[in-house]
Design a protein around this motif. Sequence first.
Motif, PDB file in Angstrom:
ATOM      1  N   GLU A 128     -12.520   3.010  -2.283  1.00 46.47           N
ATOM      2  CA  GLU A 128     -11.110   3.302  -2.011  1.00 46.47           C
ATOM      3  C   GLU A 128     -10.205   2.770  -3.121  1.00 46.47           C
ATOM      4  O   GLU A 128      -9.219   3.398  -3.486  1.00 46.47           O
ATOM      5  N   SER A 146     -12.622  -1.263   0.413  1.00 43.04           N
ATOM      6  CA  SER A 146     -13.829  -0.958  -0.351  1.00 43.04           C
ATOM      7  C   SER A 146     -13.523  -0.670  -1.819  1.00 43.04           C
ATOM      8  O   SER A 146     -12.407  -0.261  -2.167  1.00 43.04           O
ATOM      9  N   VAL A 203      -7.244  -2.905  -0.069  1.00 44.36           N
ATOM     10  CA  VAL A 203      -8.147  -1.889   0.462  1.00 44.36           C
ATOM     11  C   VAL A 203      -9.483  -2.509   0.887  1.00 44.36           C
ATOM     12  O   VAL A 203      -9.862  -3.573   0.400  1.00 44.36           O
ATOM     13  N   ASN A 227       0.820  -1.211   0.000  1.00 43.88           N
ATOM     14  CA  ASN A 227       0.000   0.000   0.000  1.00 43.88           C
ATOM     15  C   ASN A 227       0.856   1.264   0.000  1.00 43.88           C
ATOM     16  O   ASN A 227       0.481   2.268  -0.602  1.00 43.88           O
ATOM     17  N   VAL A 237     -10.279   5.268  -5.930  1.00 46.48           N
ATOM     18  CA  VAL A 237      -9.491   6.459  -5.586  1.00 46.48           C
ATOM     19  C   VAL A 237      -8.006   6.183  -5.743  1.00 46.48           C
ATOM     20  O   VAL A 237      -7.269   6.929  -6.373  1.00 46.48           O
ATOM     21  N   ARG A 238      -7.556   5.073  -5.160  1.00 47.76           N
ATOM     22  CA  ARG A 238      -6.110   4.760  -5.214  1.00 47.76           C
ATOM     23  C   ARG A 238      -5.628   4.556  -6.648  1.00 47.76           C
ATOM     24  O   ARG A 238      -4.573   5.038  -7.016  1.00 47.76           O
ATOM     25  N   ASN A 250      -2.358  -2.547  -4.143  1.00 51.93           N
ATOM     26  CA  ASN A 250      -3.073  -2.018  -2.987  1.00 51.93           C
ATOM     27  C   ASN A 250      -4.026  -3.060  -2.420  1.00 51.93           C
ATOM     28  O   ASN A 250      -4.678  -3.782  -3.178  1.00 51.93           O
TER      29      ASN A 250
END
Length: 121
Positions: free
Chosen positions: A112, A109, A107, A99, A115-116, A105
């Motif tokens: 999220e 959800s 995560v 991360n 977004v990432r 990543n």
Amino acid sequence: MEIITHQVADTQIAEVSAEEIVISSAEDGVDLLGNIYYQDFDKVILHEKNITPDFFDLQNGMAGEILQKFSNYRVSLAVVGDFGKYTRQSLKDFMYESNQAGHINFVPSLAEALVRLSKNS
């Protein structure tokens, strides 16, 4: 298995959606990567429920082999799930480091993940 396309600003992200396990071996992971790459995606969301629990046992090398291929092809990945059930410190450290680097990543959800991955354009 279905590929859902998410458009976030100028970024196209593929979400793999399925009711069953899609990745049960390193070969499955490489095949999925090839399929996604061939469809011109370089950002992918997978759900933990679609990955064999063996992936999360770092001792067998499956995660490393699959994630190395994603890195080699420069395909960013977000794995969405509830990772609290995994208690091994080595896995927690691996997820934390992944991360921090941002290419892979883990995560909690879909929001999220989007977004990432949209930040890593």
